[in-house]
Enzyme design. Sequence first.
Site, PDB file in Angstrom:
ATOM      1  N   TYR A 166       0.933  -1.345  -0.142  1.00 56.90           N
ATOM      2  CA  TYR A 166      -0.138   0.086  -0.075  1.00 56.90           C
ATOM      3  C   TYR A 166       0.793   1.424  -0.111  1.00 56.90           C
ATOM      4  CZ  TYR A 166      -3.468   3.232   1.802  1.00 56.90           C
ATOM      5  OH  TYR A 166      -4.334   4.468   1.926  1.00 56.90           O
ATOM      6  N   LYS A 170       1.414   4.481  -2.725  1.00 55.19           N
ATOM      7  CA  LYS A 170       1.343   5.886  -2.400  1.00 55.19           C
ATOM      8  C   LYS A 170       2.577   6.508  -2.717  1.00 55.19           C
ATOM      9  CE  LYS A 170      -3.039   5.432  -1.245  1.00 55.19           C
ATOM     10  NZ  LYS A 170      -4.145   6.317  -2.013  1.00 55.19           N
TER      11      LYS A 170
HETATM   12  N1  LIG Z   1      -9.503   6.146   5.376  1.00 55.18           N
HETATM   13  C1  LIG Z   1      -8.314   6.352   5.807  1.00 55.18           C
HETATM   14  O1  LIG Z   1      -7.932   6.105   6.563  1.00 55.18           O
HETATM   15  C2  LIG Z   1      -7.412   6.677   4.780  1.00 55.18           C
HETATM   16  C3  LIG Z   1      -6.069   6.984   5.230  1.00 55.18           C
HETATM   17  C4  LIG Z   1      -4.949   7.528   4.232  1.00 55.18           C
HETATM   18  C5  LIG Z   1      -5.460   7.593   2.916  1.00 55.18           C
HETATM   19  N2  LIG Z   1      -6.646   7.231   2.349  1.00 55.18           N
HETATM   20  C6  LIG Z   1      -6.915   7.019   1.279  1.00 55.18           C
HETATM   21  O2  LIG Z   1      -8.117   7.787   0.803  1.00 55.18           O
HETATM   22  C7  LIG Z   1      -8.662   7.549  -0.390  1.00 55.18           C
HETATM   23  C8  LIG Z   1     -10.174   7.299  -0.246  1.00 55.18           C
HETATM   24  O3  LIG Z   1     -10.115   6.009   0.682  1.00 55.18           O
HETATM   25  P1  LIG Z   1     -11.384   5.819   1.917  1.00 55.18           P
HETATM   26  O4  LIG Z   1     -11.001   5.769   3.054  1.00 55.18           O
HETATM   27  O5  LIG Z   1     -12.540   6.676   1.535  1.00 55.18           O
HETATM   28  O6  LIG Z   1     -11.862   4.261   1.459  1.00 55.18           O
HETATM   29  P2  LIG Z   1     -13.024   3.561   0.680  1.00 55.18           P
HETATM   30  O7  LIG Z   1     -14.208   3.926   1.413  1.00 55.18           O
HETATM   31  O8  LIG Z   1     -12.857   2.198   0.756  1.00 55.18           O
HETATM   32  O9  LIG Z   1     -12.894   3.970  -0.890  1.00 55.18           O
HETATM   33  C9  LIG Z   1     -12.179   3.638  -1.639  1.00 55.18           C
HETATM   34  C10 LIG Z   1     -12.974   3.668  -2.867  1.00 55.18           C
HETATM   35  O10 LIG Z   1     -12.052   3.264  -4.166  1.00 55.18           O
HETATM   36  C11 LIG Z   1     -12.670   2.489  -4.891  1.00 55.18           C
HETATM   37  N3  LIG Z   1     -12.071   1.624  -5.443  1.00 55.18           N
HETATM   38  C12 LIG Z   1     -11.374   0.508  -5.132  1.00 55.18           C
HETATM   39  N4  LIG Z   1     -10.821  -0.360  -5.789  1.00 55.18           N
HETATM   40  C13 LIG Z   1     -11.417   0.119  -7.234  1.00 55.18           C
HETATM   41  C14 LIG Z   1     -11.188  -0.234  -8.424  1.00 55.18           C
HETATM   42  N5  LIG Z   1     -10.375  -1.509  -8.695  1.00 55.18           N
HETATM   43  N6  LIG Z   1     -11.642   0.226  -9.562  1.00 55.18           N
HETATM   44  C15 LIG Z   1     -12.406   1.266  -9.149  1.00 55.18           C
HETATM   45  N7  LIG Z   1     -12.520   1.996  -7.860  1.00 55.18           N
HETATM   46  C16 LIG Z   1     -12.030   1.270  -7.165  1.00 55.18           C
HETATM   47  C17 LIG Z   1     -13.667   2.098  -3.873  1.00 55.18           C
HETATM   48  O11 LIG Z   1     -14.963   1.759  -5.021  1.00 55.18           O
HETATM   49  P3  LIG Z   1     -15.665   0.356  -5.281  1.00 55.18           P
HETATM   50  O12 LIG Z   1     -15.179  -0.634  -4.152  1.00 55.18           O
HETATM   51  O13 LIG Z   1     -17.128   0.241  -5.540  1.00 55.18           O
HETATM   52  O14 LIG Z   1     -14.755  -0.081  -6.709  1.00 55.18           O
HETATM   53  C18 LIG Z   1     -14.260   3.035  -3.247  1.00 55.18           C
HETATM   54  O15 LIG Z   1     -14.943   4.063  -3.817  1.00 55.18           O
HETATM   55  C19 LIG Z   1      -7.811   6.213  -1.020  1.00 55.18           C
HETATM   56  O16 LIG Z   1      -6.968   6.605  -1.831  1.00 55.18           O
HETATM   57  C20 LIG Z   1      -7.180   5.947   0.552  1.00 55.18           C
HETATM   58  O17 LIG Z   1      -5.795   5.034   0.134  1.00 55.18           O
HETATM   59  C21 LIG Z   1      -7.716   6.933   3.502  1.00 55.18           C
END
Ligand SMILES: NC(=O)c1ccc[n+]([C@@H]2O[C@H](COP(=O)([O-])OP(=O)(O)OC[C@H]3O[C@@H](n4cnc5c(N)ncnc54)[C@H](OP(=O)(O)O)[C@@H]3O)[C@@H](O)[C@H]2O)c1
Length: 294
Positions: A166, A170
Amino acid sequence: MSDTDRIDWRNREHWKGGVVVVTGASSGIGRETALAFARQGCLVLVAARREDRLRELVERCREWSPDSSHLAGDLGRRDFAEQLIEVAVRRYGRLDVLVNNAATPCHESIYEIDVDTAERVMRVNFFSCLWTTFAAMPHMLRLGGGHVVNVSSFASRLVPPYETLYAASKCAMNGFTEGLWNDLAGSGIHASLVLPGPFETEIWGKLQRPSRYAGRRHPPSLVVDCIFECIEKRLHERVVPRRDPMLTLARWVRLLAPGLARKGAARMDPFDPEALEAARARALSSLPGGPESS
Ligand SMILES: NC(=O)c1ccc[n+]([C@@H]2O[C@H](COP(=O)([O-])OP(=O)(O)OC[C@H]3O[C@@H](n4cnc5c(N)ncnc54)[C@H](OP(=O)(O)O)[C@@H]3O)[C@@H](O)[C@H]2O)c1
């Protein structure tokens, strides 16, 4: 709004009619981001795999921005990532803002990850951002400018245990975005890097093994604020939450005492020595010269 009219992105009150693509919008940060742009009157095109979620989101977006729409597909595929940008321009005549937010988590021992999974993480988390950006650049150049906002992770600054792949995806995104700061100078296209700490989204429920992190998880709206600020102020990079004491401490310790940072990170989720023994036993039995080959 014609397909070449300029929008004043320095003030969110003037964003009406701007065209925004948000990837990974079916949940969490992406969903909140899409809703926030729609509230500003932007035409939002949202993408992810779960079409039912996207349909429901677009219904909400249409309360403020009636022409918002979705495209469902797998961003781990180059043809879909490129198609997304082409569809945005075909439907709306232009593309102003691209938010590369889609990601798949990968929280697993390096001994348990196979190379196909590793490649998939890179494709979804990094290559999708590269593919969409390359596809978007000519359209933004034609428009005289645009914004690419890449949602990375603080885990790329201080890599927690089991987050190797991961974090690698990033870190690639970070390097790509930092390169864009130089290479796009003078083009009118601005690239921003957003590095979120822990946020309350469904990503935690998708981890292959449970995370030991038990600290605070922030509301996704903070990341949306950060994305908006990056666009309005043309910021290059921002950690969010900006003044979180733990993230600030981690950054400084990583910079000044990397060995200490490594030990601290390792203590968060100590490595299981049995996993190493099991991997060693598998290696001995499967590689040439091992028991099974004789
Ligand atoms: N939450 C945290 O603590 C955190 C911390 C640091 C960084 N981030 C970053 O923030 C961003 C959003 O994450 P989140 O926390 O909101 O997580 P999340 O709710 O799991 O959202 C991830 C999104 O990515 C989509 N996705 C995953 N695989 C995909 C694929 N193969 N094709 C198309 N879409 C895909 C998922 O949709 P589908 O499954 O419907 O495809 C979902 O809409 C990510 O880049 C994550 O790395 C989050």
